[in-house]
Design a protein around this motif. Structure first.
Motif, PDB file in Angstrom:
ATOM      1  N   THR A  42       0.852  -1.195   0.000  1.00 42.52           N
ATOM      2  CA  THR A  42       0.000   0.000   0.000  1.00 42.52           C
ATOM      3  C   THR A  42       0.888   1.245   0.000  1.00 42.52           C
ATOM      4  O   THR A  42       1.961   1.263   0.603  1.00 42.52           O
ATOM      5  N   HIS A  44      -0.783   4.470   0.307  1.00 45.16           N
ATOM      6  CA  HIS A  44      -1.514   5.558   0.958  1.00 45.16           C
ATOM      7  C   HIS A  44      -2.723   5.002   1.716  1.00 45.16           C
ATOM      8  O   HIS A  44      -3.124   3.846   1.495  1.00 45.16           O
ATOM      9  N   GLY A  71      -6.041  -2.029  11.202  1.00 49.32           N
ATOM     10  CA  GLY A  71      -6.500  -1.009  10.253  1.00 49.32           C
ATOM     11  C   GLY A  71      -6.393  -1.507   8.818  1.00 49.32           C
ATOM     12  O   GLY A  71      -7.268  -1.244   7.982  1.00 49.32           O
ATOM     13  N   GLY A  95      -1.054  -3.354  17.499  1.00 47.01           N
ATOM     14  CA  GLY A  95      -1.948  -4.032  18.448  1.00 47.01           C
ATOM     15  C   GLY A  95      -2.291  -5.455  18.025  1.00 47.01           C
ATOM     16  O   GLY A  95      -2.335  -6.370  18.846  1.00 47.01           O
TER      17      GLY A  95
END
Ligand SMILES: Nc1ncnc2c1ncn2[C@@H]1O[C@H](COP(=O)(O)OP(=O)(O)OP(=O)(O)O)[C@@H](O)[C@H]1O
Length: 295
Positions: A42, A44, A71, A95
């Motif tokens: 990725t 962005h 995320g 996390g």
């Protein structure tokens, strides 16, 4: 049997850029376990969603691997909605709360890839908040405020960001009067924090919704009422162990739908990423067996 062809969507930015270094090791391990894989990094925010959409549309993959944190998984799930393509996980985040529900032998890259190669498929539930998918959970109130404060501290590096963000939130965040509707209840209460979980672990290893199961067709809710700053700090060790359910300030619920109204508005995070600084209305539901995973 022909080799599985897997698309690896890797967020080099996960875990404070440390994920970037893992790419060659991951690709070598996938080859070692007899899997054919291509790497897509990725570049962005939001890119993992469009990469996942592209993989689904191409129709030439046997699955997607999310290489990143919660995320990244969230973005991928939002690009795969409605497809039957199995999703796998190589945890590279800070996390990594969702993968704690999968009880992989250990949190290592090799073990994650070994289990992908075992090719066991299962169906799990997904949550939906205001038309957006989530896999692990939604945080409303103080913990979402921590995520917002952490985002503001761009110039500070490392774990100090979270310590400052937590302290600022504990000192400044004010509980809100909320109207909450679940399948069987309507509550009007002053709430410091509300967590709505598909998974059980939130905020980097806090076992906030310890009875949560990712395939039971239910959301697990933990509501924390207004409390003193000292009791918040004191109770945090109980939350880590998942033994906070009978504290007087805590209400635990199971439901299929969760609606919330706040005149003042509440901050919200979804799978650990800031979703909104101020929402007046939230509508959450569980979508049973909405995702196939290969773990
Ligand atoms: N190339 C990039 N540059 C900057 N941000 C990116 C890039 N690619 C993805 N992102 C964003 O990084 C966010 C955080 O990533 P991720 O959740 O994987 O890591 P983490 O926050 O370290 O882990 P966790 O959520 O498990 O604590 C993602 O939501 C995504 O929007």
């Amino acid at each position: 049997m022909s080799k599985l062809r897997l698309a690896v969507i890797l967020n080099p930015h996960s875990n404070r850029q440390r994920a970037a270094q893992q790419a060659p090791h991951i690709m070598a391990m996938l080859r070692h376990f007899g899997l054919e894989a291509s790497l897509f990094k990725t570049t962005h925010v939001g890119h993992a969603t469009s990469l996942a959409q592209q993989c689904v549309a191409e129709g030439r993959w046997d699955g997607i691997i999310a290489a990143g944190g919660d995320g990244t998984i969230n973005e991928i799930v939002n690009g795969m909605a409605g497809s039957q393509l199995p999703l796998s996980f190589v945890p590279l985040g800070t996390g990594n709360d969702f993968v704690k529900m999968l009880k992989l032998p250990s949190n290592s890259i090799v073990e994650a890839i070994r289990s992908i190669a075992n090719n066991q498929l299962r169906q799990i539930d997904l949550g939906m908040i205001n038309q957006h998918w989530f896999i692990n959970g939604v945080g409303i109130g103080l913990d979402a405020n921590v995520a917002i404060e952490a985002q503001k501290l761009k110039r500070i590096k490392g774990g100090l960001v979270y310590i400052i963000a937590v302290l600022k939130s504990i000192l400044r965040y004010e509980a809100r009067d909320l109207l909450i509707e679940t399948d069987d209840l309507t509550l009007q209460q002053r709430i410091n924090m509300a967590t709505v979980g598909n998974g059980g672990y939130h905020g980097g290893g806090f076992w906030v919704t310890p009875a949560a199961k990712i395939d039971d067709g239910l959301l697990d809710v933990c509501l924390t009422g207004e409390q003193s700053r000292w009791s918040m700090v004191r109770d945090s060790t109980r939350v880590r162990q998942g033994s906070h359910g009978n504290l007087p300030s805590v209400t635990m619920l199971k439901t299929r739908t969760f609606k919330l109204y706040s005149e003042r508005g509440v901050p919200v995070h979804v799978d650990g990423e800031v979703f909104s600084a101020n929402l007046n209305e939230i509508s959450i539901s569980i979508q049973p067996a909405a995702l196939t995973i290969r773990v």
